[in-house]
Design a protein around this motif. Structure first.
Motif, mmCIF file in Angstrom:
data_model
loop_
_atom_site.group_PDB
_atom_site.id
_atom_site.type_symbol
_atom_site.label_atom_id
_atom_site.label_comp_id
_atom_site.label_asym_id
_atom_site.label_seq_id
_atom_site.Cartn_x
_atom_site.Cartn_y
_atom_site.Cartn_z
ATOM 1 N N TYR A 114 0.846 -1.192 0.000
ATOM 2 C CA TYR A 114 0.000 0.000 0.000
ATOM 3 C C TYR A 114 0.883 1.244 0.000
ATOM 4 O O TYR A 114 1.728 1.409 0.868
ATOM 5 C CB TYR A 114 -0.935 -0.007 1.223
ATOM 6 N N ASP A 116 1.108 4.917 0.722
ATOM 7 C CA ASP A 116 0.378 5.839 1.579
ATOM 8 C C ASP A 116 0.883 7.262 1.391
ATOM 9 O O ASP A 116 2.020 7.486 0.989
ATOM 10 C CB ASP A 116 0.562 5.423 3.051
ATOM 11 N N LYS A 150 -6.969 0.822 5.243
ATOM 12 C CA LYS A 150 -6.201 0.128 4.203
ATOM 13 C C LYS A 150 -4.896 -0.430 4.765
ATOM 14 O O LYS A 150 -4.477 -1.540 4.423
ATOM 15 C CB LYS A 150 -5.902 1.075 3.038
ATOM 16 N N ALA A 154 -2.609 -4.297 4.527
ATOM 17 C CA ALA A 154 -1.419 -4.286 3.677
ATOM 18 C C ALA A 154 -0.295 -5.097 4.298
ATOM 19 O O ALA A 154 -0.114 -5.115 5.517
ATOM 20 C CB ALA A 154 -0.954 -2.851 3.459
#
Length: 177
Positions: A114, A116, A150, A154
């Motif tokens: 992920y 970010d 999220k 991950a």
């Protein structure tokens, strides 16, 4: 990753653009629904969708967003599966799917990385890249799951909040090149 490791990259946004390309059946449905509000002419006199005008409609109206997603996402899903089949002999395939969690594509992944970014940086980038208003940028960010949620799903989190190349170093260290 595609240059250094020669890993195929499948990008859901690319397939969404394909779904809305001139003369596609999906594009025709969208044009039938919204008409001249989202129409732009190309140099070849093809009817093309003004994606910014379409986004303005769907991010302000949940039912219109749902309608659009119900015709675009099956196409995107089909294209991803076709491309995965094409590359099935490869040990690594990179999927770039902005709505990975929201549209439940996680089952396609053996590992989730992920990328970010702090919200204020996301806003700034959207404002600069897409020339959106602050309200439009917030609508787009708010249409997705929160970053904190999220991150829970991950395997790896890459911070892309800085304007430097540090995220690339993290990727290189993570994948050993």
């Amino acid at each position: 990753l595609s240059q250094t490791k020669r890993w195929p990259i499948l990008d859901a946004d690319f397939y969404a653009h394909e779904a809305l390309s001139s003369k596609s059946p999906i594009s025709q449905s969208v044009l039938s629904r919204y008409g001249s509000k989202i129409l732009k002419k190309s140099n070849m006199n093809d009817l093309n969708i003004d994606r910014k005008a379409l986004a303005k409609i769907v991010f302000q109206n949940h039912s219109e967003k749902k309608w659009l997603e119900e015709i675009v996402h099956p196409f995107v899903n089909k294209r991803i599966k076709e491309e995965l089949e094409k590359f099935k002999s490869r040990s690594v395939i990179i999927l770039i799917i902005p709505l990975l969690f929201e549209k439940n594509y996680t089952g396609l992944c053996s590992e989730i990385c992920y990328v970010d970014c702090e919200r204020d940086k996301q806003l700034k980038r959207l404002l600069n890249r897409d020339k959106l208003t602050i309200e439009e940028a917030n609508q787009r960010i708010n249409a997705q799951w929160k970053s904190s949620l999220k991150k829970q799903f991950a395997d790896h989190i890459i911070d892309n909040s800085n304007d430097d190349e540090s995220w690339k170093i993290k990727i290189k260290n993570l994948y050993g090149f």
